[in-house]
Design a protein around this motif. Sequence first.
Motif, short mmCIF file in Angstrom:
data_model
loop_
_atom_site.label_atom_id
_atom_site.label_comp_id
_atom_site.label_asym_id
_atom_site.label_seq_id
_atom_site.Cartn_x
_atom_site.Cartn_y
_atom_site.Cartn_z
N GLY A 15 0.80 -1.23 0.01
CA GLY A 15 -0.02 -0.16 -0.02
C GLY A 15 0.85 1.28 0.13
O GLY A 15 0.63 2.35 -0.70
N ARG A 16 2.03 1.26 0.72
CA ARG A 16 2.74 2.55 0.85
C ARG A 16 3.58 2.90 -0.39
O ARG A 16 3.58 3.70 -0.98
CB ARG A 16 3.71 2.37 2.03
N THR A 17 4.05 1.71 -0.94
CA THR A 17 4.83 1.69 -2.19
C THR A 17 3.79 2.24 -3.34
O THR A 17 4.03 3.08 -4.24
CB THR A 17 5.45 0.41 -2.81
N PHE A 18 2.66 1.63 -3.37
CA PHE A 18 1.61 2.10 -4.16
C PHE A 18 1.42 3.76 -4.39
O PHE A 18 1.37 4.55 -5.48
CB PHE A 18 0.28 1.38 -4.23
N LEU A 19 1.34 4.24 -3.05
CA LEU A 19 1.13 5.69 -2.98
C LEU A 19 2.56 6.50 -3.37
O LEU A 19 2.42 7.46 -3.99
CB LEU A 19 1.06 5.93 -1.26
N GLU A 20 3.74 5.70 -2.97
CA GLU A 20 4.92 6.45 -3.55
C GLU A 20 4.79 6.45 -4.97
O GLU A 20 5.35 7.36 -5.60
CB GLU A 20 5.91 5.50 -2.91
N MET A 21 4.36 5.44 -5.91
CA MET A 21 4.27 5.33 -7.11
C MET A 21 3.55 6.51 -7.63
O MET A 21 3.75 7.12 -8.66
CB MET A 21 3.82 3.98 -7.57
N LEU A 22 2.29 6.86 -7.01
CA LEU A 22 1.41 7.79 -7.36
C LEU A 22 1.96 9.29 -7.51
O LEU A 22 2.05 10.03 -8.24
CB LEU A 22 0.12 7.82 -6.67
N VAL A 23 2.93 9.66 -6.18
CA VAL A 23 3.58 10.50 -5.93
C VAL A 23 4.69 10.81 -6.80
O VAL A 23 5.01 12.03 -7.28
CB VAL A 23 3.90 10.63 -4.32
N ALA A 24 5.41 9.81 -7.24
CA ALA A 24 6.56 9.86 -8.08
C ALA A 24 6.27 10.38 -9.39
O ALA A 24 7.24 11.15 -10.04
CB ALA A 24 7.30 8.55 -8.25
N ASP A 25 5.05 10.26 -9.96
CA ASP A 25 4.79 10.61 -11.33
C ASP A 25 3.24 10.89 -11.38
O ASP A 25 2.42 10.10 -11.94
CB ASP A 25 4.97 9.45 -12.27
N PRO A 26 2.82 11.98 -10.90
CA PRO A 26 1.29 12.35 -10.66
C PRO A 26 0.58 12.68 -11.85
O PRO A 26 -0.59 12.59 -11.96
CB PRO A 26 1.44 13.47 -9.82
N ASP A 27 1.41 12.84 -13.15
CA ASP A 27 0.70 13.11 -14.08
C ASP A 27 0.50 11.85 -15.10
O ASP A 27 -0.04 11.93 -16.21
CB ASP A 27 1.67 14.28 -15.07
N ARG A 28 1.13 10.68 -14.74
CA ARG A 28 0.92 9.71 -15.59
C ARG A 28 -0.44 9.24 -16.06
O ARG A 28 -0.55 9.09 -17.37
CB ARG A 28 1.89 8.30 -14.83
N LEU A 29 -1.21 9.12 -14.96
CA LEU A 29 -2.54 8.53 -15.31
C LEU A 29 -3.46 9.74 -16.12
O LEU A 29 -3.99 9.44 -17.20
CB LEU A 29 -3.45 8.52 -14.09
N PRO A 30 -3.14 11.15 -15.84
CA PRO A 30 -3.86 11.98 -16.77
C PRO A 30 -3.37 12.09 -17.97
O PRO A 30 -3.92 12.50 -19.13
CB PRO A 30 -3.90 13.23 -16.20
N ARG A 31 -1.99 12.06 -18.10
CA ARG A 31 -1.27 12.27 -19.37
C ARG A 31 -1.50 11.23 -20.21
O ARG A 31 -1.84 11.43 -21.68
CB ARG A 31 0.21 12.12 -19.04
N ARG A 32 -1.44 9.92 -19.92
CA ARG A 32 -1.63 8.70 -20.65
C ARG A 32 -3.02 8.21 -20.90
O ARG A 32 -3.51 7.53 -21.81
CB ARG A 32 -0.70 7.67 -20.45
N TYR A 33 -3.83 8.30 -19.72
CA TYR A 33 -5.20 7.75 -19.58
C TYR A 33 -6.32 8.56 -19.40
O TYR A 33 -7.29 8.12 -19.51
CB TYR A 33 -5.01 6.44 -18.69
N GLY A 34 -5.92 9.93 -19.45
CA GLY A 34 -7.26 10.80 -19.36
C GLY A 34 -7.88 11.00 -17.98
O GLY A 34 -9.17 11.40 -18.00
N PHE A 35 -7.48 10.59 -16.86
CA PHE A 35 -8.21 10.47 -15.50
C PHE A 35 -7.16 11.07 -14.50
O PHE A 35 -6.11 10.34 -14.59
CB PHE A 35 -8.88 9.47 -15.26
N HIS A 36 -7.85 11.37 -13.38
CA HIS A 36 -7.10 11.72 -12.26
C HIS A 36 -7.48 10.77 -11.20
O HIS A 36 -8.76 10.41 -11.14
CB HIS A 36 -7.22 13.04 -11.74
#
Length: 350
Positions: A15-36
């Motif tokens: 769970g903590r690593t998942f949050l770290e992954m989100l914080v490390a690249d916060p634009d990945r999902l909106p940039r590539r998949y169109g959602f936050h």
Amino acid sequence: MDMVDAILTGIGNIGRTFLEMLVADPDRLPRRYGFHLRIVGVADSSGVALDPGGLDLPAIIDVKRRKLGVAALPSFRPDLDVITLAETAAYDLLLEATPTNLRDGQPGLDIVRAALRRGKSAVLASKGPLVLAFAELAALSDWADDLSPRSPRPALRFSGAVGGALPTINFGQRDLAGAQIERAELVVNGTTQVILEQMAAGADFATALAEAQRQGIVEPDPSLDVDGWDAANKLVIFANAVLGQPTTLADVTVRGIRDVTAAELAAAWQAGGRISLVARAERQPDGRYDLSVAPAVLGPEHPLARLAHGEMGFVISSDSAGRSTISSLEDGPLGTCQAMLRDLIEIVRR
């Protein structure tokens, strides 16, 4: 741009690593998949934190790195427990990563039940609910409609529960659709891979286990790994989800790695092969599968003998696709987190 609100239950290594992954690249999902993706609720053994406007993820990560619980956060809600969070909070999707519990599947099982009964989709990294109640959860989800993208039921995904980033479920269920699987051999426990490799290089069992723990891949109860139960859990899920055979742990013959000797390991490696903990499904003449987990000597000709240090992999033989082999080398719990993200993206885009 769409906003997807999620709750995360369980903030251990995964769970903590998942949050770290989100914080490390916060634009990945909106940039590539169109959602936050907005995390509005989290829960650990200390309680629940909730903020409908979105939680402060760096603050959660900091608290967990300092070995504290979410009770230390300003958003802590002492009036809520994790089941009530799943039953009452406003969210679109559940991310479930509580520790595996093979006694009764709790609290993960009731968390997932609550979400699915409300029509909320669920992504699981935890195995207990799937091992103990696969048929029940499938009936509450789009599995009851053969994963139809037009299903009125919420989605249930769990690819990270069977080999982390290794696409065991996805490949078997989707890419081998229409094929008759005759035999499956799964090396899906990274802890035993590391331990056996370390011991083959001269380390004793305790030192080898400590190295696996340093890498962050060991279950909170190490006996689940070394006694074969983690691999057996994954085989149960594979049998239910891919082979279509209703299966419980009682249907699997299980032997762990405690009795593997240094001499056996040395002999296997010197011959150009290795010893791995292998979960096997063998189709029988009556159409059912014989299921087992045990250490196996893999000769140099075996595809899984060529796994690099720390790799997991599987070999599936079928009537029309022949022999398919896939392997994955992961960095601690990051692979499981990637699988959760993969499942989440599939759900949002369906």
